[in-house]
Scaffold this motif. Structure first.
Motif, PDB file in Angstrom:
ATOM      1  N   GLY A  33       0.823  -1.202   0.000  1.00  0.00           N
ATOM      2  CA  GLY A  33       0.000   0.000   0.000  1.00  0.00           C
ATOM      3  C   GLY A  33       0.860   1.257   0.000  1.00  0.00           C
ATOM      4  O   GLY A  33       0.497   2.275  -0.595  1.00  0.00           O
ATOM      5  N   THR A  34       2.014   1.154   0.646  1.00  0.00           N
ATOM      6  CA  THR A  34       2.915   2.314   0.706  1.00  0.00           C
ATOM      7  C   THR A  34       3.381   2.685  -0.704  1.00  0.00           C
ATOM      8  O   THR A  34       3.531   3.865  -1.031  1.00  0.00           O
ATOM      9  CB  THR A  34       4.112   1.991   1.624  1.00  0.00           C
ATOM     10  N   PHE A  63      -1.359   6.289   9.484  1.00  0.00           N
ATOM     11  CA  PHE A  63      -1.141   6.239   8.035  1.00  0.00           C
ATOM     12  C   PHE A  63      -1.327   7.605   7.381  1.00  0.00           C
ATOM     13  O   PHE A  63      -0.720   7.882   6.347  1.00  0.00           O
ATOM     14  CB  PHE A  63      -1.989   5.134   7.384  1.00  0.00           C
ATOM     15  N   THR A  92      -7.218   9.646   4.521  1.00  0.00           N
ATOM     16  CA  THR A  92      -7.200   8.194   4.709  1.00  0.00           C
ATOM     17  C   THR A  92      -8.628   7.739   4.982  1.00  0.00           C
ATOM     18  O   THR A  92      -9.230   8.179   5.967  1.00  0.00           O
ATOM     19  CB  THR A  92      -6.307   7.824   5.926  1.00  0.00           C
ATOM     20  N   THR A 109      -6.019   2.542   9.786  1.00  0.00           N
ATOM     21  CA  THR A 109      -5.903   1.217  10.397  1.00  0.00           C
ATOM     22  C   THR A 109      -5.341   1.287  11.809  1.00  0.00           C
ATOM     23  O   THR A 109      -5.441   0.330  12.564  1.00  0.00           O
ATOM     24  CB  THR A 109      -4.985   0.346   9.508  1.00  0.00           C
ATOM     25  N   ASP A 112      -6.516   7.339   0.532  1.00  0.00           N
ATOM     26  CA  ASP A 112      -5.853   6.083   0.873  1.00  0.00           C
ATOM     27  C   ASP A 112      -6.955   5.131   1.338  1.00  0.00           C
ATOM     28  O   ASP A 112      -7.517   5.289   2.418  1.00  0.00           O
ATOM     29  CB  ASP A 112      -4.826   6.336   1.984  1.00  0.00           C
ATOM     30  N   VAL A 145      -6.444   1.784   1.641  1.00  0.00           N
ATOM     31  CA  VAL A 145      -5.768   0.492   1.851  1.00  0.00           C
ATOM     32  C   VAL A 145      -6.597  -0.394   2.791  1.00  0.00           C
ATOM     33  O   VAL A 145      -6.758  -1.585   2.540  1.00  0.00           O
ATOM     34  CB  VAL A 145      -4.325   0.685   2.377  1.00  0.00           C
ATOM     35  N   ALA A 174      -4.084  -1.863  -1.353  1.00  0.00           N
ATOM     36  CA  ALA A 174      -3.111  -2.948  -1.452  1.00  0.00           C
ATOM     37  C   ALA A 174      -3.891  -4.249  -1.483  1.00  0.00           C
ATOM     38  O   ALA A 174      -5.063  -4.295  -1.115  1.00  0.00           O
ATOM     39  CB  ALA A 174      -2.160  -2.918  -0.248  1.00  0.00           C
ATOM     40  N   GLN A 198      -3.699  -7.023   0.250  1.00  0.00           N
ATOM     41  CA  GLN A 198      -3.826  -7.920   1.412  1.00  0.00           C
ATOM     42  C   GLN A 198      -4.924  -7.553   2.401  1.00  0.00           C
ATOM     43  O   GLN A 198      -4.950  -8.066   3.506  1.00  0.00           O
ATOM     44  CB  GLN A 198      -2.482  -7.992   2.154  1.00  0.00           C
ATOM     45  N   LYS A 199      -5.832  -6.657   2.010  1.00  0.00           N
ATOM     46  CA  LYS A 199      -6.885  -6.274   2.972  1.00  0.00           C
ATOM     47  C   LYS A 199      -8.236  -6.749   2.429  1.00  0.00           C
ATOM     48  O   LYS A 199      -8.389  -7.924   2.154  1.00  0.00           O
ATOM     49  CB  LYS A 199      -6.821  -4.780   3.209  1.00  0.00           C
TER      50      LYS A 199
HETATM   51  N1  PMP Z   1      -2.430   2.894   4.476  1.00  0.00           N
HETATM   52  C1  PMP Z   1      -3.228   2.224   5.306  1.00  0.00           C
HETATM   53  C2  PMP Z   1      -4.524   2.835   5.708  1.00  0.00           C
HETATM   54  C3  PMP Z   1      -2.834   0.968   5.776  1.00  0.00           C
HETATM   55  O1  PMP Z   1      -3.619   0.284   6.604  1.00  0.00           O
HETATM   56  C4  PMP Z   1      -1.597   0.418   5.378  1.00  0.00           C
HETATM   57  C5  PMP Z   1      -1.133  -0.941   5.848  1.00  0.00           C
HETATM   58  N2  PMP Z   1      -1.587  -1.366   7.069  1.00  0.00           N
HETATM   59  C6  PMP Z   1      -0.813   1.162   4.504  1.00  0.00           C
HETATM   60  C7  PMP Z   1      -1.263   2.395   4.067  1.00  0.00           C
HETATM   61  C8  PMP Z   1       0.508   0.653   4.037  1.00  0.00           C
HETATM   62  O2  PMP Z   1       0.361  -0.519   3.323  1.00  0.00           O
HETATM   63  P1  PMP Z   1       1.568  -1.567   3.200  1.00  0.00           P
HETATM   64  O3  PMP Z   1       1.859  -2.077   4.563  1.00  0.00           O
HETATM   65  O4  PMP Z   1       1.027  -2.633   2.277  1.00  0.00           O
HETATM   66  O5  PMP Z   1       2.706  -0.825   2.591  1.00  0.00           O
END
Ligand code: PMP
Length: 400
Positions: free
Chosen positions: A65-66, A91, A141, A145, A170, A172, A193, A195-196
């Motif tokens: 996500g970054t 975040f 955001t 998270t 964002d 993510v 990203a 994985q969520k």
């Molecule tokens: N933004 C948010 C809101 C997130 O929850 C996360 C990951 N927990 C990220 C960005 C960053 O994602 P990543 O760990 O896949 O780089």
């Protein structure tokens, strides 16, 4: 893994059997027909999941996500730009740091942990700063998270439009689980990203850009963003995949692309409204269970609580509770996460409930029971049966 715990952290998450099968297939080459087909299919499905218009442009990058955050910042914000950041936690702070490194002047509208600024406050800051020049973009955001706080992107996207700013969200920890209607809200970038709530293993950074955002980038040729992040680099590649032609710039994570096409297909099966409703029902059911267990949420008001994760304060009592609860839950076969927001890190923990598990009440039940048992170990009164009954009543209620 025979003894892998049930993965109830706020990402990575449990994945469906079909997604796992695609991910575990023999790796195709990046110009192989099945990969081209999956990539083209996935890009079209992203527009549907994002509820974005036909002219919007999806991007998929190997990364987290970054990396998606970096891609948005690198393409849309330049040294000297003034941007507004709606800050709701860890975040958002990361986004602020990225924007500063990009050389932007960042004006932040923040809130205490568990809170979110009201749109009127954001409007006020925009108006107050207008005398010093316009803002180029608004960054926010969707769900932070670190606190489980969810903002409402719609009024922020509207505010951005009214003031000639781009809006970048964002998502993510929100996309494909919390409602986001990119075209209807006229938002410019929604990033996530794999994985969520998309329900895939980690490894893909995804974003959709509005036609306006794309034109903005292409109309600002210099200085160019880093090559790997540059939308201009990727455009011919992604267009080729959508036209089912082979192409190459940098080798994609081929198995993740196979899994992406399958995962997005599963999400779209029942339609996006059903997808959002399943997450809302799961979130509400688990909040009812936590309440029965005597746990309270970090989000200060019910409307701020995301449906995709629960940020829960440790019950008052001995220091042993905060020091060992997460490990004791893991000992019972369920992985949950500790706190993340630096200001309150040791006072709470987090349970993720997104994607595949929203259709698996048996796994939600295991989670509630593991929490209740771990709390009881620590001397907290916690009745797992009653907690699950409260959740089940919500899950079993007729939809509609
Ligand atoms: N933004 C948010 C809101 C997130 O929850 C996360 C990951 N927990 C990220 C960005 C960053 O994602 P990543 O760990 O896949 O780089």
């Amino acid at each position: 893994m025979a003894n892998a715990p049930l993965l109830m952290i706020p990402g990575p998450v449990e994945v469906s059997p079909a997604v796992l099968a695609a991910f575990g297939a023999p790796p195709p080459g990046h110009t192989a027909a099945p990969l081209i087909e999956a990539f083209g299919t996935a890009l079209a499905r992203m527009r549907e999941v994002w509820q974005a218009g036909p002219e919007s442009q999806p991007f998929v990058l190997t990364g987290g996500g970054t990396a998606a955050m970096e891609m948005a910042v690198a393409n849309l914000t330049r040294p000297g730009d003034r941007v507004l950041l709606v800050a709701t936690g860890y975040f958002s702070d990361r986004m602020a740091e990225m924007l500063r490194r990009q050389g932007a002047e960042v004006v932040t509208v923040g809130a205490a942990p568990g809170e979110a600024p009201e749109p009127d406050e954001v409007r006020q800051v925009i108006v107050t700063h207008l005398a010093q020049g316009p803002f180029q973009a608004l960054y926010a955001t969707h769900v932070d998270t670190s606190t489980g706080v969810r903002i409402d992107p719609a009024p922020l996207a509207r505010l951005a439009r009214e003031h000639g700013m781009l809006s970048i969200f964002d998502g993510v920890c929100a996309a494909a689980g919390e409602r986001f209607a990119m075209a209807e809200w006229d938002a410019d970038v929604y990033l996530t990203a794999s994985q969520k709530a998309l329900g895939l293993p980690p490894g893909l950074a995804l974003l959709v850009a509005s036609p306006r955002a794309l034109a903005f980038r292409l109309g600002r040729p210099d200085p160019k963003p880093p090559m790997y992040l540059d939308w201009e680099t990727w455009l011919p590649i992604l267009r080729a995949y959508e036209e089912r032609r082979p192409s190459y710039f940098s080798t994609p994570a081929t198995n993740l692309i196979l899994a992406l096409a399958v995962g997005l297909g599963e999400i779209l099966e029942g339609g996006m409204e059903a997808r959002f409703a399943a997450h809302e029902r799961t979130g509400r059911a688990l909040r009812a269970a936590w309440s029965e267990l005597g746990l309270t949420l970090v989000p200060a008001r019910p409307e701020l609580a995301s449906n995709l994760l629960s940020a829960l304060r440790y019950p008052a009592g001995s220091a042993e509770i905060s020091a060992t609860l997460v490990r004791r839950i893991l000992d019972r076969g369920v992985a949950v996460a500790g706190g993340l927001h630096p200001a309150i890190r040791d006072s709470y923990f987090r349970v993720g409930h997104m994607g595949y598990v929203t259709g698996r009440p048996d796994l939600l039940r295991r989670t509630v029971e593991a929490l209740a048992a771990a709390l009881r170990d620590l001397g907290c009164p916690a009745d797992g049966e009653r907690a699950w009954a409260a959740a089940e009543a919500i899950l079993a209620a007729p939809v509609g």
